[in-house]
Design a protein around this motif. Structure first.
Motif, short mmCIF file in Angstrom:
data_model
loop_
_atom_site.label_atom_id
_atom_site.label_comp_id
_atom_site.label_asym_id
_atom_site.label_seq_id
_atom_site.Cartn_x
_atom_site.Cartn_y
_atom_site.Cartn_z
N PRO A 121 -10.73 -5.29 -0.22
CA PRO A 121 -9.91 -4.09 -0.41
C PRO A 121 -10.61 -2.99 -1.19
O PRO A 121 -11.39 -3.26 -2.11
N ALA A 122 -10.33 -1.76 -0.81
CA ALA A 122 -10.78 -0.60 -1.58
C ALA A 122 -9.88 -0.45 -2.80
O ALA A 122 -8.75 -0.98 -2.82
N GLU A 125 -6.32 0.49 -2.11
CA GLU A 125 -5.55 -0.58 -1.47
C GLU A 125 -5.13 -1.63 -2.49
O GLU A 125 -4.02 -2.17 -2.41
N VAL A 126 -6.01 -1.92 -3.44
CA VAL A 126 -5.65 -2.85 -4.52
C VAL A 126 -4.44 -2.34 -5.28
O VAL A 126 -3.48 -3.08 -5.54
N MET A 127 -4.44 -1.03 -5.60
CA MET A 127 -3.35 -0.44 -6.36
C MET A 127 -2.06 -0.40 -5.54
O MET A 127 -0.99 -0.78 -6.02
N ALA A 128 -2.15 0.06 -4.30
CA ALA A 128 -0.94 0.24 -3.48
C ALA A 128 -0.31 -1.09 -3.09
O ALA A 128 0.92 -1.21 -3.06
N VAL A 137 -7.84 -7.75 2.72
CA VAL A 137 -6.88 -6.82 3.28
C VAL A 137 -7.13 -6.68 4.78
O VAL A 137 -8.28 -6.68 5.24
N ALA A 138 -6.04 -6.63 5.53
CA ALA A 138 -6.11 -6.38 6.97
C ALA A 138 -6.00 -4.88 7.21
O ALA A 138 -5.07 -4.25 6.70
N ARG A 139 -6.94 -4.32 7.97
CA ARG A 139 -6.92 -2.90 8.27
C ARG A 139 -6.76 -2.70 9.77
O ARG A 139 -7.44 -3.35 10.58
N SER A 157 -2.95 -0.62 6.12
CA SER A 157 -3.55 -1.71 5.34
C SER A 157 -2.43 -2.66 4.93
O SER A 157 -1.38 -2.22 4.47
N LEU A 158 -2.67 -3.96 5.10
CA LEU A 158 -1.70 -4.98 4.73
C LEU A 158 -2.42 -6.13 4.06
O LEU A 158 -3.59 -6.42 4.37
#
Length: 256
Positions: A121-122, A125-128, A137-139, A157-158
């Motif tokens: 994860p970027a 993405e970690v924060m959200a 993370v799946a993109r 992203s999930l």
């Protein structure tokens, strides 16, 4: 078309800058149907000769119409009237997928995949998504089209724990999540204006720099867990977003 570019009606006084007069004349011809989608405009050199304007003035007027999406330029082919895109209204009070929105309108949906897979994860993405340092993370990144017209770019992203096999998503992401009892039930969306960069404009088939809508969505399961973080870009000439507003309860109104 020659009367459209007649030099007689261009005026150095009272009509505004000459490039604006040319811009207005072409825009009015498009709006009235005199110029139809797909019609080819004369080359810049010929237009300057027909109008009596300088090539710099002609170029400035045409570039303004390209920037607004009314004209498109194809390298080696010329300048054309852009195809008309039906404007779609989407309610902001409903948590639906692109596929569901289009199906409700009786329209066909197509997806052109750009990328899908599992990644580290970027930071955003970690924060959200509330991920740990070792989580995956799946993109999913794709262009969403309806009836052959590209309308939006979706970048979802999930957590990998929610979607361990992103390659298995064929059409509707929400349909896949619903099949696993993991469909989100609420979301927070933020909408902002954006000028489309070259790459995104090319994916949507519009000139670089035209207006678009950036939508960031964070979706939640009934438990409150974040299930989806999506950043989408919509064509500004194709979408209107609508929301219903209601009068606040009297108690709230009298207390402020």
């Amino acid at each position: 078309m020659s009367d459209l570019f007649s030099p007689d009606t261009f005026s150095d006084s009272g009509g505004g800058p000459l490039y604006v007069q040319l811009h207005r004349r072409i825009a009015e011809a498009i709006a009235s149907g005199r110029l139809k989608p797909g019609d080819n405009l004369p080359p810049e050199r010929e237009m300057a000769a027909m109008t009596g304007l300088s090539r710099v003035t002609v170029r400035k007027g045409v570039e303004a119409l390209v920037g607004s999406g009314q004209l498109i330029q194809k390298r080696g082919s010329g300048t054309f009237v852009a195809p008309r895109v039906e404007r779609l209204e989407q309610a902001l009070s409903l948590l639906t997928s692109f596929t569901e929105d289009m199906a409700r309108r009786g329209r066909q949906v197509e997806s052109r995949w750009i990328a899908r897979g599992l990644h580290a994860p970027a930071p955003e993405e970690v924060m959200a998504l509330g991920l740990g340092a070792n989580d995956r993370v799946a993109r999913l990144e794709r262009v969403r089209s309806s009836d052959g017209v590209p309308l939006a770019i979706e970048r979802a992203s999930l957590p990998a724990s929610i979607l361990p096999d992103p390659e298995g998503v064929d059409r509707s992401l929400y349909a896949v999540l619903e099949g696993r009892n993991l469909r989100p039930v609420r979301a927070v969306q933020r909408i902002s204006a954006a000028n489309l960069a070259v790459k995104d404009a090319d994916l949507l088939g519009v000139p670089p720099g035209v207006a678009g809508l950036r939508i960031e969505r964070v979706s939640y399961l009934p438990s409150g867990q974040v299930v989806e973080f999506t950043r989408s870009l919509y064509r500004g000439d194709a979408y209107d977003f609508a929301v219903e507003l209601k009068l606040a309860p009297e108690a709230e109104r009298t207390s402020t």
